[in-house]
Design an enzyme around this catalytic site. Structure first.
Site, PDB file in Angstrom:
ATOM      1  CG  ASP A  64      -2.146  -1.197   1.694  1.00 48.81           C
ATOM      2  OD1 ASP A  64      -2.000  -1.501   0.177  1.00 48.81           O
ATOM      3  OD2 ASP A  64      -2.401  -1.248   2.514  1.00 48.81           O
ATOM      4  NE  ARG A  65      -0.530   7.505  -2.294  1.00 50.41           N
ATOM      5  CZ  ARG A  65       0.085   8.330  -3.569  1.00 50.41           C
ATOM      6  NH1 ARG A  65       0.321   8.582  -3.572  1.00 50.41           N
ATOM      7  NH2 ARG A  65      -1.049   7.963  -4.818  1.00 50.41           N
TER       8      ARG A  65
END
Length: 245
Positions: A64-65
């Site tokens: 995930d970012r």
């Protein structure tokens, strides 16, 4: 962006310590780790040897970012196929570190849930086990330290569902520190004006797999960033010994 934090590279693989706040992949024109890796690989070639988009790069898994840590890229089709098969067969071992709000009880154990992606939204939710859109999510955890805001866990997911660790912990009342999307009330790391750049206290610490042409598994470890206070860095687990498949 800071220079790539390269943990390992050979003719087949590139292993990188991803910074939080950067997407693994993104549409053209938007900064991503994939594009940074492509630019790095292009810089190693003779000038004008190959356009950026024609450089082969396999992305067998993602983070995930807002999550930092170890991520593996494949530089050849053969390597990408071998890694993808290991992920599909759950033969890749991943270990995460997560600082959660509150004291997890019991100190170690296993969480099993059914997760469903919320339509048209970048989040998941827990549903009943017999829900037609539910997908089983399993992880094992153990507490390795207490922190100012709660505890530090070592987590090994047995499945690789979207936002799995984040939603499984939050649903039990222990959200990942800084993860406002799933209920965290406390910040983590630098609070950028652009919320997309903000980190959460979830770090992909180690990954083990069998490399192309190899017979034994190898393990790569990504160190924690400066976002993690020194007092919250206990004696971390040693890298897993290489094991024959």
């Amino acid at each position: 962006m800071p220079p790539l934090d390269i943990l390992f590279e050979d003719d087949h693989l590139l292993v990188v310590n991803k910074p939080a706040g950067l997407s693994t992949q993104a549409p053209a024109g938007i900064e991503s780790l994939e594009m940074c890796v492509r630019e790095y690989l292009q810089s190693k070639r003779p000038q004008g040897a190959m356009p950026l988009q024609r450089i082969y790069l396999g992305v067998p898994h993602r983070l995930d970012r807002s999550v930092s840590g170890v991520i593996v890229f494949a530089k050849t089709i053969k390597a990408a196929r071998k890694l993808s098969k290991q992920f599909e067969r759950r033969r890749v071992r991943k270990t995460y570190l997560a600082e959660l709000e509150g004291a997890v009880n019991p100190f170690d154990g296993m969480w099993t849930d059914a997760l469903r992606k919320v339509p048209h939204e970048a989040r998941v939710e827990i549903v009943e086990a017999d829900h037609p859109e539910g997908r089983q999510a399993i992880l094992r955890y153990r507490t390795i330290d207490t922190t100012q805001h709660g505890c530090l866990l070592e987590i090994e997911p047995e499945t690789g569902r979207m936002h799995q660790i984040r939603v499984q912990s939050a649903s039990r009342g222990w959200p990942v520190l800084g993860d406002a999307q799933y209920g965290s009330r406390l910040p983590f790391g630098e609070q950028f004006d652009d919320v997309r750049r903000r980190a959460i206290a979830l770090h992909a610490h180690q990954i083990s797999f069998t490399p192309p042409g190899g017979l034994q598994s190898v393990t790569f470890t990504a160190p924690l960033s400066a976002n993690w206070p020194t007092q919250n860095q206990p004696k971390l687990p040693r890298p897993h010994a290489a094991q024959r498949e």
